[in-house]
Design an enzyme around this catalytic site. Structure first.
Site, PDB file in Angstrom:
ATOM      1  N   GLU A 291     -39.881  -1.004  37.610  1.00  0.00           N
ATOM      2  CA  GLU A 291     -39.970  -2.465  37.505  1.00  0.00           C
ATOM      3  C   GLU A 291     -41.223  -2.992  38.189  1.00  0.00           C
ATOM      4  O   GLU A 291     -41.898  -3.889  37.681  1.00  0.00           O
ATOM      5  CB  GLU A 291     -38.726  -3.136  38.115  1.00  0.00           C
ATOM      6  CG  GLU A 291     -37.432  -2.876  37.357  1.00  0.00           C
ATOM      7  CD  GLU A 291     -37.350  -3.575  36.001  1.00  0.00           C
ATOM      8  OE1 GLU A 291     -38.239  -4.371  35.656  1.00  0.00           O
ATOM      9  OE2 GLU A 291     -36.368  -3.308  35.277  1.00  0.00           O
ATOM     10  N   ARG A 295     -44.148  -4.841  35.947  1.00  0.00           N
ATOM     11  CA  ARG A 295     -44.345  -6.277  36.161  1.00  0.00           C
ATOM     12  C   ARG A 295     -45.538  -6.559  37.068  1.00  0.00           C
ATOM     13  O   ARG A 295     -46.409  -7.362  36.735  1.00  0.00           O
ATOM     14  CB  ARG A 295     -43.089  -6.908  36.756  1.00  0.00           C
ATOM     15  CG  ARG A 295     -41.892  -6.716  35.857  1.00  0.00           C
ATOM     16  CD  ARG A 295     -40.716  -7.563  36.275  1.00  0.00           C
ATOM     17  NE  ARG A 295     -39.475  -6.996  35.769  1.00  0.00           N
ATOM     18  CZ  ARG A 295     -38.373  -7.688  35.547  1.00  0.00           C
ATOM     19  NH1 ARG A 295     -38.328  -8.965  35.796  1.00  0.00           N
ATOM     20  NH2 ARG A 295     -37.286  -7.095  35.093  1.00  0.00           N
ATOM     21  N   ASP A 424     -35.809   3.710  25.933  1.00  0.00           N
ATOM     22  CA  ASP A 424     -36.709   2.876  25.122  1.00  0.00           C
ATOM     23  C   ASP A 424     -38.217   3.005  25.329  1.00  0.00           C
ATOM     24  O   ASP A 424     -38.950   3.512  24.480  1.00  0.00           O
ATOM     25  CB  ASP A 424     -36.288   1.402  25.233  1.00  0.00           C
ATOM     26  CG  ASP A 424     -36.058   0.907  26.666  1.00  0.00           C
ATOM     27  OD1 ASP A 424     -36.346   1.657  27.601  1.00  0.00           O
ATOM     28  OD2 ASP A 424     -35.596  -0.248  26.832  1.00  0.00           O
ATOM     29  N   GLU A 558     -37.040  -8.617  23.165  1.00  0.00           N
ATOM     30  CA  GLU A 558     -37.281  -7.530  22.200  1.00  0.00           C
ATOM     31  C   GLU A 558     -37.242  -7.955  20.731  1.00  0.00           C
ATOM     32  O   GLU A 558     -37.988  -7.417  19.905  1.00  0.00           O
ATOM     33  CB  GLU A 558     -36.282  -6.382  22.436  1.00  0.00           C
ATOM     34  CG  GLU A 558     -36.501  -5.629  23.745  1.00  0.00           C
ATOM     35  CD  GLU A 558     -35.988  -6.372  24.978  1.00  0.00           C
ATOM     36  OE1 GLU A 558     -35.190  -7.325  24.812  1.00  0.00           O
ATOM     37  OE2 GLU A 558     -36.388  -6.009  26.109  1.00  0.00           O
TER      38      GLU A 558
END
Ligand code: DMJ
Length: 664
Positions: A291, A295, A424, A558
């Site tokens: 994360e 980010r 993913d 998404e």
């Protein structure tokens, strides 16, 4: 040796014993003088006695002297032995001097000199004993280490050597205060960072509306949660997620590039000022490596590439260095969680057998390659190519990549496969690594297309109603469920199609279009026209969530991400139509006075807010929507790669000239 240990020793017999002996001698002397008084004709025997006494006294004195000087000799010897290595010299020499001084200062009269010598001798003896103990200890440690090394496998020894080298390199970097010492780079103006106003007035208006949404989200964050990670738009206060430890300002960093491309100059300026003054990675807290990378590192890199402002490059590299200890595992597969201060890593306690997660360690590649590019330090790229090497040595069940990999054994954990959560963005980064390398990273291309083929064979299915979906694979059994997260794959297939071999191009575009349609249906079949977290294709339903725990929507991007790629690659107007429906639904159901909130149940007409404005709403959802209503000259896809948080990374041209020519 501590002073307290020396003092009692010196206050007892040796000095006192010698002193009283000599004193006794003096006393004897007095007695001798008494003998001299009675010397006379019959005194020869007395003289003899006196001589004998003198000889005897001299002998006794010599004996005492010998005892007295012995320690001095040992001190001398110790000096000879340890001379060549000052590090081994008795460390307490100086202390002994002090100890003796303090004894002398206590005032021992004439006998003080004797006491001092005795004390020095005893101290030297103690120091020598100390040194011997140290030597023994060193020797034992060396033996222990040699034994341990002999028990290691050659690969383990090799790995230890590499880790040590790397630690030295990292220490060197940190000591240089490295970010300050970054190499000079000629900043190239970004290509297509600001687009034209769309010529169609309706599209212009829609684009302006999306910019207004960004302003609403930003202004409320600024008003109620400035400097904190995220906003709670209902309670109107800050929201902290443990994913970032106590790093602050996630929304500011995540929003930077969206503010830039929307030309929100004042907001961008205040964000930059906050970063300069307050963004701090020197925190004693555990963070999610994934994360924080997507980010914070992604957001800072993107801001640097858009503006050329050094602060963003410095901060990105500084943070990248802080993440490096996550790779200190036997296999080089990084930990999921890392304490930024101690550099200690671990994995999520729930992850199969202590495994790292495919979508986490597989989603560092793009950012780390750019960190090496911007810092001139190859270590970042080496780390992520190391991950790829491990993956390439492993057998893949049916050609699929399981979601779990144990960083200690370097072996797969549970054989669960997903193109949604836990898997993913690993697939996304294979494709984008190839594109970002100006299509030179052929290994990434090969891995991507092989993975997609396995996914098609084993995971992609069509419902009886004609909807194509990507199921989850659990050790060979299919779970007919698709996550909101999986919807990004439509865009991925379409993006990959544009670069696939001619026979695959059409097929992959169609696959992208089919996934886009399915995800649209997952939105369209709800009460609020925003899709659930996961939807199913079993038990008589299609594209509908059947479990309460899967009915929420948290402002995820998404689905509109896939619309954006499909729009750019096909210009089919339905993608703009669907995207606008999502905008209207967001305005109607998620917009509140204090910003935008997620929903707990998309099948209920009356909103139940989750009270979180996720930072990715500003980074991704609004950015993709804005691009959908912009012309293609804004961030052309042949020049920019979006990281998984929609942050912008330029294609690294094999030939810089080409970039300039393309730019003209
Ligand atoms: C984002 O942080 C990224 O897109 C990530 O890859 C997946 N989850 C969120 C958004 O849903």
């Amino acid at each position: 040796m501590p002073m307290g240990g020396l003092l009692p020793m010196f206050s007892s017999p040796p000095g006192g014993g010698l002193g009283s002996g000599l004193g006794g001698g003096s006393g004897g002397g007095s007695g001798g003088l008494g003998i001299r008084k009675v010397a006379g004709p019959g005194a020869f025997r007395l003289t003899e006695k006196f001589v004998l006494l003198l000889v005897f006294s001299a002998f006794i004195t010599l004996c005492f002297g010998a005892i007295f000087f012995l320690p001095d000799s040992s001190k001398l010897l110790s000096g000879v032995f340890f001379h060549s290595n000052s590090a081994l010299q008795p460390a307490s020499d100086h202390k002994q001097g002090l100890g003796l001084g303090s004894i002398n200062a206590g005032g021992k009269g004439e006998d003080g000199g004797e006491d001092e010598r005795a004390a020095a001798a005893a101290a030297a003896a103690a120091a020598a004993a100390d040194n011997l103990a140290k030597i023994r200890e060193d020797h034992e440690r060396a033996l222990r280490e040699a034994k341990e090394t002999l028990q290691k496998l050659p690969e383990e020894i090799q790995r230890d050597i590499l880790q040590e080298k790397e630690q030295v390199l990292q220490d060197k970097l940190l000591n240089q205060g490295n970010a300050g010492g970054l190499p000079h780079l000629d900043f190239r103006p970004p290509i297509g960072a600001i687009g034209r106003e769309p010529s169609d007035p309706e599209i212009r208006q829609k684009r302006a509306k999306i910019k207004e949404m960004m302003k609403h989200a930003w202004d409320n964050y600024k008003l109620y949660a400035w400097g904190l990670n995220e906003l709670k738009p209902i309670s109107k206060k800050g929201h902290s997620s443990s994913l970032f430890g106590n790093i602050q300002g996630a929304t500011i960093v995540d929003a930077l590039d969206t503010l830039f491309i929307m030309e929100m100059k004042d907001e961008f300026k205040e964000a930059k000022e906050w970063i300069e003054k307050h963004l701090d990675f020197n925190v004693n807290a555990e963070i999610s490596v994934f994360e924080v990378n997507i980010r914070f590192v992604g957001g800072l890199l993107s801001a640097y590439y858009l503006t050329g402002e050094e602060i963003f490059r410095r901060k990105a590299v500084e943070l990248g260095e802080k993440l490096l200890p996550a790779f200190h595992t036997p296999s080089g597969i990084p930990w999921a969680l890392l304490n930024l201060k101690s550099g200690i890593g671990r994995n999520w306690p729930w992850a199969s057998g202590g495994s790292s997660i495919l979508a986490e360690f597989g989603t560092l590649h793009l950012e780390f390659v750019h960190l090496s590019h911007l810092s001139g330090n190859p270590i970042f790229a080496e780390k992520v190519f190391g991950i790829r090497n491990v993956l390439n040595t492993l057998d893949k069940p049916q050609g699929l990549y399981p979601n779990y990999l144990n960083p200690s054994s370097g072996q797969w954990g549970q054989h669960h496969v997903s193109v949604g959560g836990l898997g993913d963005s690993f697939y996304e980064y294979l494709l984008k690594a190839w594109l970002m390398s100006d299509k030179t990273d052929l290994e990434a291309k090969k891995m991507y297309f092989a993975a997609v083929q396995a996914i098609e064979t084993h995971l992609i299915r069509k419902s009886s109603g004609g909807l194509t979906y990507i199921a989850e694979w659990k050790g060979g059994l299919l779970e007919h469920k698709m996550g909101h997260l999986t919807c990004f794959a439509g865009g991925m297939f379409a993006l990959g199609a544009s670069c696939a071999s001619p026979e695959l191009t059409q097929h992959h575009i169609e696959l992208g279009a089919e996934i886009a349609r399915t995800c649209y249906e997952s939105y369209n079949r709800t009460a609020v026209k925003l899709g659930p977290e996961a939807f199913r294709f079993d038990g008589g339903v299609e594209a509908i969530a059947t479990r309460q725990s899967e009915k929420y929507y948290i402002l995820r991007p998404e689905v509109v991400e896939t619309y954006m790629y499909m729009w750019r690659l096909t210009h089919d107007p339905k993608y703009r139509k669907w995207a606008w429906e999502a905008v209207e639904a967001l305005e109607k159901h998620c917009r509140v006075d204090g910003g935008y909130s997620g929903l707990r149940d998309v099948y209920l007409k009356r909103e139940s807010y989750d009270d979180v404005q996720q930072s990715f709403f500003l980074a991704e959802t609004l950015k993709y929507l804005y691009l959908l209503f912009s012309d293609d000259d804004l961030l052309p896809l042949e020049h920019w790669i979006f990281n998984t948080e929609a942050h912008l990374l330029p294609v690294l041209r094999k030939n810089n000239q080409e970039v300039e020519e393309n730019h003209k």
